[in-house]
Motif scaffolding. Structure first.
Motif, PDB file in Angstrom:
ATOM      1  N   ALA A 178     -60.272  80.180 -46.924  1.00  0.00           N
ATOM      2  CA  ALA A 178     -60.027  81.061 -48.047  1.00  0.00           C
ATOM      3  C   ALA A 178     -60.029  79.909 -49.417  1.00  0.00           C
ATOM      4  O   ALA A 178     -60.460  80.369 -50.416  1.00  0.00           O
ATOM      5  N   ALA A 179     -59.648  78.938 -49.371  1.00  0.00           N
ATOM      6  CA  ALA A 179     -59.530  77.769 -50.307  1.00  0.00           C
ATOM      7  C   ALA A 179     -61.057  77.466 -50.422  1.00  0.00           C
ATOM      8  O   ALA A 179     -61.437  77.190 -51.703  1.00  0.00           O
ATOM      9  N   ARG A 197     -62.513  80.211 -52.618  1.00  0.00           N
ATOM     10  CA  ARG A 197     -62.074  79.925 -54.193  1.00  0.00           C
ATOM     11  C   ARG A 197     -62.834  78.976 -54.839  1.00  0.00           C
ATOM     12  O   ARG A 197     -63.263  79.128 -55.972  1.00  0.00           O
ATOM     13  N   ALA A 198     -62.950  77.732 -53.994  1.00  0.00           N
ATOM     14  CA  ALA A 198     -63.852  76.613 -54.581  1.00  0.00           C
ATOM     15  C   ALA A 198     -65.242  77.058 -55.019  1.00  0.00           C
ATOM     16  O   ALA A 198     -65.874  76.573 -55.827  1.00  0.00           O
ATOM     17  N   ALA A 199     -65.858  78.086 -54.109  1.00  0.00           N
ATOM     18  CA  ALA A 199     -67.218  78.633 -54.103  1.00  0.00           C
ATOM     19  C   ALA A 199     -67.476  79.197 -55.463  1.00  0.00           C
ATOM     20  O   ALA A 199     -68.331  79.231 -56.173  1.00  0.00           O
ATOM     21  N   VAL A 200     -66.325  80.177 -55.564  1.00  0.00           N
ATOM     22  CA  VAL A 200     -66.358  81.206 -56.650  1.00  0.00           C
ATOM     23  C   VAL A 200     -66.202  80.304 -58.099  1.00  0.00           C
ATOM     24  O   VAL A 200     -66.824  80.462 -58.953  1.00  0.00           O
ATOM     25  N   GLU A 201     -65.311  79.285 -57.983  1.00  0.00           N
ATOM     26  CA  GLU A 201     -64.986  78.338 -59.238  1.00  0.00           C
ATOM     27  C   GLU A 201     -66.138  77.648 -59.512  1.00  0.00           C
ATOM     28  O   GLU A 201     -66.431  77.261 -60.710  1.00  0.00           O
ATOM     29  N   ALA A 202     -66.999  77.186 -58.496  1.00  0.00           N
ATOM     30  CA  ALA A 202     -68.270  76.481 -58.825  1.00  0.00           C
ATOM     31  C   ALA A 202     -69.292  77.261 -59.383  1.00  0.00           C
ATOM     32  O   ALA A 202     -70.404  76.718 -59.459  1.00  0.00           O
ATOM     33  N   GLY A 203     -69.104  78.671 -59.343  1.00  0.00           N
ATOM     34  CA  GLY A 203     -70.158  79.411 -59.825  1.00  0.00           C
ATOM     35  C   GLY A 203     -71.156  79.640 -58.810  1.00  0.00           C
ATOM     36  O   GLY A 203     -72.310  80.201 -58.909  1.00  0.00           O
ATOM     37  N   LEU A 204     -70.928  79.341 -57.397  1.00  0.00           N
ATOM     38  CA  LEU A 204     -71.951  79.595 -56.251  1.00  0.00           C
ATOM     39  C   LEU A 204     -72.203  81.288 -56.316  1.00  0.00           C
ATOM     40  O   LEU A 204     -71.459  81.940 -56.408  1.00  0.00           O
ATOM     41  N   PRO A 242     -61.378  87.079 -47.703  1.00  0.00           N
ATOM     42  CA  PRO A 242     -61.379  86.180 -49.034  1.00  0.00           C
ATOM     43  C   PRO A 242     -62.616  86.572 -49.848  1.00  0.00           C
ATOM     44  O   PRO A 242     -62.668  86.814 -50.966  1.00  0.00           O
ATOM     45  N   ALA A 243     -63.610  86.571 -49.219  1.00  0.00           N
ATOM     46  CA  ALA A 243     -64.910  86.534 -49.867  1.00  0.00           C
ATOM     47  C   ALA A 243     -65.180  88.086 -50.374  1.00  0.00           C
ATOM     48  O   ALA A 243     -65.691  87.980 -51.293  1.00  0.00           O
ATOM     49  N   ARG A 244     -64.797  89.009 -49.759  1.00  0.00           N
ATOM     50  CA  ARG A 244     -64.756  90.458 -49.610  1.00  0.00           C
ATOM     51  C   ARG A 244     -64.190  90.609 -51.057  1.00  0.00           C
ATOM     52  O   ARG A 244     -64.571  91.184 -52.159  1.00  0.00           O
ATOM     53  N   GLU A 245     -62.968  90.015 -51.138  1.00  0.00           N
ATOM     54  CA  GLU A 245     -61.927  90.430 -52.045  1.00  0.00           C
ATOM     55  C   GLU A 245     -62.627  89.779 -53.382  1.00  0.00           C
ATOM     56  O   GLU A 245     -62.342  90.417 -54.636  1.00  0.00           O
ATOM     57  N   ALA A 246     -63.149  88.376 -53.219  1.00  0.00           N
ATOM     58  CA  ALA A 246     -63.550  87.780 -54.568  1.00  0.00           C
ATOM     59  C   ALA A 246     -65.021  88.211 -54.742  1.00  0.00           C
ATOM     60  O   ALA A 246     -65.600  87.799 -56.041  1.00  0.00           O
TER      61      ALA A 246
END
Ligand code: AMP
Ligand code: ZN
Ligand code: FE
Ligand code: FE
Length: 285
Positions: free
Chosen positions: A18-19, A22-29, A49-53
């Protein structure tokens, strides 16, 4: 930008699934491939977590395989990536993984015994606590570091755990050919991980090895990787084109367990374009 080569705490990464999402989303991947060693647990736990994000998650794995280089006395470990682009790793592949995990656990027991015979106070149970679904040598290194037996993670490998270390014990691994076959026959796309490390062993015979692996079902090569210099990337890209292989790429992110390698950007200048994933999906369809 995408990253198709990452590890979680389910193998030897430092971020929980899950972390990592989150890091991937923050990095803009734009997409994240989870490729833990010999297990899908990290991918499985990243799905929700990926589905939610709203993050595009790619199912992958990195298998440790054995390859006998011509003339070598014993087999060398070669890493093979498998991508399951329809999202679900097939059951037949999961069952096959259980045998691999059993071999690993058996090796870990012998490794702990060997370390004890060298005078270290280490039991398998304490190492397995760090390893979740997959306990590996990096976790042994962590325990040795925590107990003050070594001053660094690298020293643990150099003196004890590495292939020339005092406590090294062999593990039964599938052959490179068997791993490619298994990935391919269960609908995955097999891509040779960090070819630079293989080329160190083959030298100029590397292209010949790639041709023979392609005949056995290999369908891709990891062109972008944190250990590849720009000239390597160009060379592997040209080779892929010549052989008609798919190209893949990623940072090989392990979090704090591999300092200096960042998600997406690797050692700072990595950038895998989104079109790489589009091309993989087009091939798989
Ligand atoms: P295992 O799969 O348990 O045999 O552990 C393999 C992992 O140990 C690799 O993926 C590396 O992260 C690490 N490793 C293996 N050899 C070395 C080495 N010589 N120096 C540092 N890390 C190593
Ligand atoms: Zn790893
Ligand atoms: Fe690897
Ligand atoms: Fe890796």
């Amino acid at each position: 930008m995408i990253d198709l080569h990452t590890h979680t705490t389910e193998s030897d990464g430092s971020l929980a699934p899950a972390a990592l999402v989150r890091a991937a989303v923050e990095a803009g991947l734009e997409a994240l491939g989870v490729t833990d060693h010999d297990t899908f647990s990290g991918y499985d736990l990243a799905v929700e977590p990926a589905r939610e994000a709203g993050l595009d998650l790619v199912c992958g794995i990195e298998l440790s395989t054995k390859y006998h280089f011509p003339g070598a006395r014993r087999g060398k470990s070669v890493h093979m990536l498998g991508y399951f682009l329809s999202g679900k790793p097939p059951r037949a592949f999961r069952y096959w993984l259980y045998t691999i995990q059993r071999f690993r656990r058996e090796r870990n027991g012998r490794l702990a015994a060997r370390l004890r015979s060298l005078g270290f106070d280490i039991v398998l149970e304490e190492v397995e606590k760090l390893g979740r679904s997959l306990t590996g040598r990096p976790h042994f290194a962590q325990v040795m570091l925590a107990k003050g037996y070594v001053r660094s993670h690298q020293e643990a490998f150099d003196r004890y755990l590495g292939e020339t270390g005092a406590a090294y014990v062999e593990r039964e691994e599938p052959s490179l050919e068997a791993a490619v076959r298994k990935i391919t026959e269960t609908g995955g796309l097999a891509s040779l991980a960090h070819p630079i490390r293989v080329e160190e062993d083959t030298g100029p015979d590397f292209d010949g090895l790639m041709v023979s692996l392609k005949d056995r079902g290999l369908r891709g090569i990891e062109v972008w990787h944190s250990d590849h210099a720009p000239a390597d990337i160009e060379r592997y890209r040209a080779l892929a084109e010549r052989l008609g292989l798919a190209v893949t790429g990623g940072s090989d992110f392990h979090g704090s367990l591999k300092p200096g390698v960042e998600l997406g950007t690797g050692r700072g200048n990595l950038s895998v374009p989104r079109s790489v994933l589009d091309a993989l999906r087009a091939r798989a369809a």
